[in-house]
Enzyme design. Structure first.
Site, PDB file in Angstrom:
ATOM      1  N   SER A  18      70.423 -44.120  -3.347  1.00 63.48           N
ATOM      2  CA  SER A  18      70.466 -42.616  -3.880  1.00 63.48           C
ATOM      3  C   SER A  18      71.593 -42.009  -3.277  1.00 63.48           C
ATOM      4  O   SER A  18      71.639 -41.620  -2.034  1.00 63.48           O
ATOM      5  CB  SER A  18      69.135 -41.981  -3.900  1.00 63.48           C
ATOM      6  N   HIS A  43      72.410 -44.857  -7.557  1.00 61.54           N
ATOM      7  CA  HIS A  43      71.540 -44.043  -8.219  1.00 61.54           C
ATOM      8  C   HIS A  43      71.956 -42.475  -8.082  1.00 61.54           C
ATOM      9  O   HIS A  43      72.324 -42.104  -6.715  1.00 61.54           O
ATOM     10  CB  HIS A  43      69.872 -44.021  -7.568  1.00 61.54           C
ATOM     11  N   ASP A  45      71.317 -38.542  -8.585  1.00 64.50           N
ATOM     12  CA  ASP A  45      70.370 -37.624  -8.810  1.00 64.50           C
ATOM     13  C   ASP A  45      70.938 -36.144  -9.011  1.00 64.50           C
ATOM     14  O   ASP A  45      71.546 -35.688  -8.513  1.00 64.50           O
ATOM     15  CB  ASP A  45      69.695 -37.239  -7.678  1.00 64.50           C
ATOM     16  N   MET A  47      70.305 -32.316 -10.290  1.00 64.06           N
ATOM     17  CA  MET A  47      69.226 -31.210  -9.932  1.00 64.06           C
ATOM     18  C   MET A  47      69.760 -30.133 -10.605  1.00 64.06           C
ATOM     19  O   MET A  47      70.949 -29.782 -10.223  1.00 64.06           O
ATOM     20  CB  MET A  47      68.587 -31.412  -8.681  1.00 64.06           C
ATOM     21  N   HIS A  77      69.872 -40.060 -12.702  1.00 63.61           N
ATOM     22  CA  HIS A  77      68.382 -39.535 -13.084  1.00 63.61           C
ATOM     23  C   HIS A  77      68.533 -37.873 -13.247  1.00 63.61           C
ATOM     24  O   HIS A  77      68.802 -37.159 -12.345  1.00 63.61           O
ATOM     25  CB  HIS A  77      67.783 -39.920 -11.695  1.00 63.61           C
ATOM     26  N   MET A  79      67.173 -34.611 -13.374  1.00 65.37           N
ATOM     27  CA  MET A  79      66.075 -33.471 -13.054  1.00 65.37           C
ATOM     28  C   MET A  79      66.552 -32.155 -13.366  1.00 65.37           C
ATOM     29  O   MET A  79      66.890 -31.373 -12.847  1.00 65.37           O
ATOM     30  CB  MET A  79      65.730 -33.819 -11.487  1.00 65.37           C
ATOM     31  N   MET A 148      58.181 -41.779 -10.093  1.00 68.72           N
ATOM     32  CA  MET A 148      58.292 -41.118  -8.568  1.00 68.72           C
ATOM     33  C   MET A 148      57.271 -41.331  -7.681  1.00 68.72           C
ATOM     34  O   MET A 148      56.327 -41.055  -8.041  1.00 68.72           O
ATOM     35  CB  MET A 148      58.672 -39.447  -8.990  1.00 68.72           C
ATOM     36  N   ASP A 186      61.094 -44.501  -7.049  1.00 72.15           N
ATOM     37  CA  ASP A 186      62.100 -43.699  -6.431  1.00 72.15           C
ATOM     38  C   ASP A 186      61.311 -42.541  -5.338  1.00 72.15           C
ATOM     39  O   ASP A 186      60.596 -41.821  -5.864  1.00 72.15           O
ATOM     40  CB  ASP A 186      62.775 -42.663  -7.533  1.00 72.15           C
TER      41      ASP A 186
HETATM   42  C1  DX5 Z   1      64.264 -37.177  -5.490  1.00 71.41           C
HETATM   43  C2  DX5 Z   1      65.381 -37.827  -6.032  1.00 71.41           C
HETATM   44  C3  DX5 Z   1      65.387 -39.102  -5.125  1.00 71.41           C
HETATM   45  C4  DX5 Z   1      65.804 -39.149  -3.813  1.00 71.41           C
HETATM   46  C5  DX5 Z   1      65.195 -40.382  -2.973  1.00 71.41           C
HETATM   47  O1  DX5 Z   1      64.197 -35.955  -6.480  1.00 71.41           O
HETATM   48  O2  DX5 Z   1      65.088 -38.433  -7.156  1.00 71.41           O
HETATM   49  O3  DX5 Z   1      66.290 -40.036  -5.668  1.00 71.41           O
HETATM   50  O4  DX5 Z   1      67.232 -39.005  -3.221  1.00 71.41           O
HETATM   51  O5  DX5 Z   1      65.514 -40.193  -1.527  1.00 71.41           O
HETATM   52  P1  DX5 Z   1      64.654 -40.730  -0.272  1.00 71.41           P
HETATM   53  O6  DX5 Z   1      64.786 -42.407  -0.594  1.00 71.41           O
HETATM   54  O7  DX5 Z   1      65.103 -40.422   0.853  1.00 71.41           O
HETATM   55  O8  DX5 Z   1      63.154 -40.423  -0.620  1.00 71.41           O
HETATM   56 ZN    ZN Z   2      66.145 -40.110  -8.070  1.00 70.16          ZN
END
Ligand code: DX5
Ligand code: ZN
Length: 236
Positions: A18, A43, A45, A47, A77, A79, A148, A186
């Site tokens: 990620s 990956h 992310d 947000m 991903h 969010m 998750m 994840d």
């Molecule tokens: C959280 C993300 C993850 C995050 C995971 O909302 O979707 O992908 O980056 O990070 P670690 O591996 O540090 O838990």
């Molecule tokens: Zn993620």
């Protein structure tokens, strides 16, 4: 690479760093280094400070990674809420997978079809307290199930143990369906728990702080050793 991903039997285990925990000031180099160290997919992310209380990166950054020369699959991903408006932008920006949270879409089936119509692989993401029942009528429209193992929004949280049981349940659903669906996990995935997570049925492993975490500047070979250790743990 993308073709190989269509057949789970050929690539049973994918490591998906990620980039949330990467050094954003040197993102292209970080992605190059982690892929050169043996990671399989990126990956990504996204947000929006609405669906989750944090704000990160969008299609421009995905496109920038493609222009930089990244050819590995990019696993977006989302969010964000709502989700549909931004999907064509991510497809145009070079996303390979696009996954979203069912609570963030008014029409889950429509969103899944939109992702596939845009030429991407589609997935649903389940928060720790979200029921797998959202899968009941859409297994034929899904390429990835993402569980998750933390509440979404931040890297560096601890793996929630109840995810193990949920992984076993999701694995049973996938095997019973006969469809080619990846099972991704994840949140809080590290070398010291990845073996157990694989044993519970996961085949795609997101890790942010577990890979990009501490000491990245002091040891240029750190990503190689962490990814090698993860593979060793999965082989046990
Ligand atoms: C959280 C993300 C993850 C995050 C995971 O909302 O979707 O992908 O980056 O990070 P670690 O591996 O540090 O838990
Ligand atoms: Zn993620």
């Amino acid at each position: 690479m993308i073709e190989i991903l269509g057949d789970n039997s050929m690539t049973p285990d994918l490591i998906a760093p990620s980039i949330l925990s990467a050094d954003f000031a040197r993102l292209g180099e970080e992605v190059d280094n982690v892929l050169a160290a043996g990671a399989d997919i990126v990956h990504f992310d996204v947000m929006d400070n609405h669906y989750v209380p944090n704000l990160t990166i969008g299609p421009l950054v995905c496109e920038a990674l493609r222009k930089h020369g990244v050819t590995a699959p990019i696993d977006v991903h989302l969010m964000v809420k709502p989700v549909d408006r931004i999907i064509p932008d991510f497809a145009a920006a070079g996303a390979t997978y696009i996954t979203f949270h069912p609570e963030a879409s008014e029409h889950i089936d429509r969103t899944l079809q939109l992702i596939r119509n845009e030429g991407c692989k589609a997935g649903l993401v389940f928060n720790p307290a979200t029921s797998l029942s959202y899968l009941d009528y859409v297994m034929d429209k899904i390429d990835m199930i993402l569980l998750m193992s933390v509440n979404p929004g931040f890297g560096g949280q601890s793996f929630i143990p109840a995810t193990m049981e949920k992984l076993r349940a999701a694995r049973k659903m996938i095997d019973a369906s006969g469809f080619d669906i990846r099972l991704e996990v994840d949140g809080g995935v590290k070398a010291d728990n990845i073996g157990e997570i694989k044993a519970a049925g996961a085949d795609t492993f997101v890790s942010g702080s577990g890979i990009f975490g501490k000491g990245r500047d002091s040891d240029p070979h750190r990503y190689d050793s962490i990814i090698r250790e993860m593979r060793e743990q999965m082989a046990r």
